[in-house]
Scaffold this motif. Structure first.
Motif, short mmCIF file in Angstrom:
data_model
loop_
_atom_site.label_atom_id
_atom_site.label_comp_id
_atom_site.label_asym_id
_atom_site.label_seq_id
_atom_site.Cartn_x
_atom_site.Cartn_y
_atom_site.Cartn_z
N VAL A 1 -25.66 -2.21 30.14
CA VAL A 1 -26.67 -1.37 29.47
C VAL A 1 -26.01 -0.46 28.44
O VAL A 1 -26.42 -0.41 27.28
CB VAL A 1 -27.44 -0.52 30.51
N PHE A 2 -24.94 0.26 28.86
CA PHE A 2 -24.34 1.25 27.98
C PHE A 2 -23.33 0.64 27.00
O PHE A 2 -23.16 1.15 25.89
CB PHE A 2 -23.68 2.36 28.80
N GLY A 3 -22.68 -0.45 27.40
CA GLY A 3 -21.70 -1.10 26.53
C GLY A 3 -22.28 -1.49 25.17
O GLY A 3 -21.71 -1.16 24.13
N PRO A 4 -23.44 -2.19 25.15
CA PRO A 4 -24.03 -2.57 23.87
C PRO A 4 -24.38 -1.35 23.01
O PRO A 4 -24.24 -1.40 21.78
CB PRO A 4 -25.30 -3.33 24.27
N ILE A 5 -24.83 -0.25 23.63
CA ILE A 5 -25.16 0.95 22.86
C ILE A 5 -23.90 1.50 22.21
O ILE A 5 -23.88 1.80 21.00
CB ILE A 5 -25.83 2.01 23.77
N VAL A 6 -22.80 1.59 22.99
CA VAL A 6 -21.54 2.09 22.44
C VAL A 6 -21.07 1.19 21.30
O VAL A 6 -20.70 1.66 20.22
CB VAL A 6 -20.47 2.17 23.56
N ALA A 7 -21.10 -0.12 21.52
CA ALA A 7 -20.64 -1.06 20.50
C ALA A 7 -21.49 -0.95 19.23
O ALA A 7 -20.97 -0.92 18.11
CB ALA A 7 -20.68 -2.49 21.04
N TRP A 8 -22.81 -0.86 19.39
CA TRP A 8 -23.74 -0.77 18.26
C TRP A 8 -23.45 0.47 17.43
O TRP A 8 -23.36 0.42 16.20
CB TRP A 8 -25.17 -0.74 18.81
N VAL A 9 -23.29 1.61 18.12
CA VAL A 9 -23.02 2.88 17.43
C VAL A 9 -21.69 2.79 16.67
O VAL A 9 -21.58 3.23 15.53
CB VAL A 9 -22.99 4.03 18.46
N LEU A 10 -20.68 2.15 17.29
CA LEU A 10 -19.37 2.06 16.65
C LEU A 10 -19.37 1.10 15.46
O LEU A 10 -18.62 1.29 14.51
CB LEU A 10 -18.31 1.60 17.67
N ILE A 11 -20.23 0.07 15.48
CA ILE A 11 -20.24 -0.90 14.40
C ILE A 11 -21.19 -0.48 13.27
O ILE A 11 -20.86 -0.56 12.09
CB ILE A 11 -20.66 -2.31 14.92
#
Lengths: 285, 282
Positions: free
Chosen positions: B84-94
């Protein structure tokens, strides 16, 4: 990848959503990653620099630091040499079973560190395959340096190879073939042509391998025997102190390991940024 | 981090003109056998000294089953949280630009770089009843440290980079054409994300989550300090291996080891099949 400007907002998130997602991401990383890291240093310095420094320079701690450095100094170069040999064979030549060989090299990443320690106890331990034989000759592997080095080598086994294989496969073999055609020997070709091309990738792999080698806990814990001043590496010394309720001492030694992690991450980010084209494709993002 | 490497398939498989194949292959096979394959074979052979019955008796022991259930169950929950949180972190970073982004990006790798014992004592201190996080939570009646919940916290910590680092390159390479097309056709941003973006990310999300799970199942160092290690309640399988070894019960230690090893093999095999399937769909 071309960078075009997007005047339309069709592929941009709503400002509210941007703020919300940013907050979630920063909050999650802050809570789960930054806070534990900060805790290590804060707990170490709770009673001032002097106490922390004393915990690090006390004889058992110094012995643990020396052992950790020694184990890494043996395991990392051996795994680097293996990684270079394996990637030369796999990336520069065609043969059957290449995929299987690559999967086997990656295997240690899929094995629990405790199982990694266990396998050497089953072979060299007192009730192991060679246990009685070794005892008769007075050779100690388990609860001694060789066992710790073996367990460390197992868990750090794939680091250099998995970095170099895709990198060397990407670079092809035309340059090396040119050198060979012009009469260079195999080692001349490697040191004059291949090594300059892969040096940053090699450094990247060695960096990660070293961080894991110095920080390994589970595998080493099984084979070390926890003999203070003799077979305790730094992570094991942290455990002993912590279980003795010597929290400041435990966190002081832990902060050295945390510093190693920070240096590793800084150096790693630098390599990814500065030499993006000269390390494996998987890290370019 | 993918577990299999792909190689460019050349049409004419010419013999390489380079020297050193025999030497480098010899070193590779020897070293791989000595350090990895033969020791693992020693493990697989070991538990059968008392026959299959002996193996089965240990494998179905109450305490062993509880430990395996905790290791696999907590790893699954931790991987789920990271999914759940991994994709949010990745999205924000990209996708986003903001100050401190590079720092945040570097921090994601902390669980790879920080020795697990250090993470373990830090998490244990934070989530203990008097700790910074544990104290407020205890007022809410939630106990984390020294319970199975503590195991989940540690395994979430250890798994995060696998999900984020698997998603990031895919997100960076993802063309925005499909998103634009969806927007042009009248989809709202949320519809675009749920119907267009997420399906494109699904294979790598599954891969990353699976890698996080596989790593968490065998994790030891970051867990044992926060877990409390009560037999059959908060005792993980790797710890039980060590306890059995300390009792010189090599057969039981090897039995648990073989079960964990087999489970991770089956899991990785399934993951490879899944990745090939995802690649063939592209």
């Amino acid at each position: 990848m071309s960078k075009t400007k997007h005047p339309r907002s069709a592929t941009q998130d709503h400002p509210l959503m941007r703020v919300a997602l940013c907050a979630i991401a920063i909050g999650f990383i802050g809570l789960f990653l930054l806070l534990p890291l900060a805790t290590v240093f804060l707990q170490a310095l709770k009673q001032g620099y002097g106490v922390a420094l004393a915990a690090i320079t006390e004889p058992d701690a110094l012995a643990a630091i020396r052992l950790t450095l020694l184990v890494a100094a043996i395991a990392v170069p051996l795994n680097a040499a293996f990684g270079i040999a394996a990637s030369w064979a796999i990336a520069k030549f065609d043969f059957r079973g290449k995929g299987i060989l690559t999967s086997l090299i990656d295997l240690p990443f899929a094995v629990s560190p405790v199982v990694a320690g266990l396998i050497y106890v089953l072979i060299f331990g007192l009730q192991g395959w060679f246990g009685p034989e070794l005892r008769n000759h007075g050779i100690k592997i388990i609860f001694a340096l060789p066992g710790i080095v073996l367990a460390t080598m197992f868990v750090t086994f794939p680091f250099v190879a998995r970095e170099l294989i895709p990198l060397m496969a990407d670079q092809g073999r035309e340059e090396e073939e040119a050198a060979a055609t012009l009469g260079a020997s195999g080692f001349q070709t490697f040191f004059r042509v291949t090594l300059p091309n892969i040096k940053w990738g090699l450094l990247y792999g060695v960096l990660l391998c070293n961080a894991r080698a110095m920080g390994e806990f589970g595998a080493v814990s099984v084979v070390s025997g926890h003999i203070r001043g003799l077979t305790n590496t730094m992570p094991l010394h942290v455990e002993v102190l912590y279980n003795d309720y010597q929290f400041v001492g435990a966190f002081a030694v832990a902060s050295l390991l945390a510093l190693l992690a920070i240096v590793t991450l800084t150096f790693k980010s630098f390599l990814e940024w500065r030499y993006a084209d000269e390390i494996a494709a998987a890290h370019r993002h | 981090m993918s577990l299999t490497a792909t190689f460019p398939k050349k049409k004419n498989r010419s013999r390489s003109a380079l020297p050193g194949f025999g030497l480098s292959m010899g070193i590779t096979i020897f070293y791989l056998s000595a350090i990895v394959l033969i020791p693992l074979a020693a493990l697989v052979i070991r538990p059968w000294s008392a026959g299959f019955d002996g193996f089965w008796r240990i494998a179905t022991d109450h305490r062993v089953l509880a430990a395996l259930r905790l290791s696999f169950g907590a790893a699954a929950i931790g991987a789920g949280i990271n999914a759940v949180f991994g994709p949010i972190v990745a999205w924000v970073l990209i996708r986003y630009r903001f100050p401190g982004k590079r720092l945040l990006d570097a921090l994601v790798d902390l669980p790879f770089a920080l020795p697990t014992a250090v993470a373990g004592i830090a998490l244990s201190t934070l989530y203990a009843p008097q700790g910074w996080i544990g104290e407020p939570l205890s007022h809410l009646g939630i106990k984390v440290a020294y319970t199975p919940l503590g195991v989940v916290v540690a395994l979430t910590f250890i798994g995060l980079p696998f999900v984020v680092r698997t998603l990031q390159p895919v997100m960076a390479d993802m063309s925005r054409d499909a998103e634009e097309a969806a927007a042009t056709l009248g989809a709202t941003r949320l519809q675009t994300i749920s119907r267009v973006v997420l399906p494109m990310l699904l294979p790598s999300l599954i891969t990353g989550t699976a890698l996080a799970f596989a790593r968490a199942v065998g994790e030891y160092g970051s867990v044992i300090f926060i877990a409390g290690n009560l037999p059959a309640i908060s005792e993980i399988a790797p710890l039980l291996i060590i306890i059995k070894l300390e009792q010189y019960d090599y057969a039981a230690a090897a039995t648990i080891g073989v079960i964990m090893l087999t489970a991770s093999f089956v899991f990785i095999l399934a993951l490879n099949v899944l990745q090939n399937w995802a690649a063939s769909r592209r």
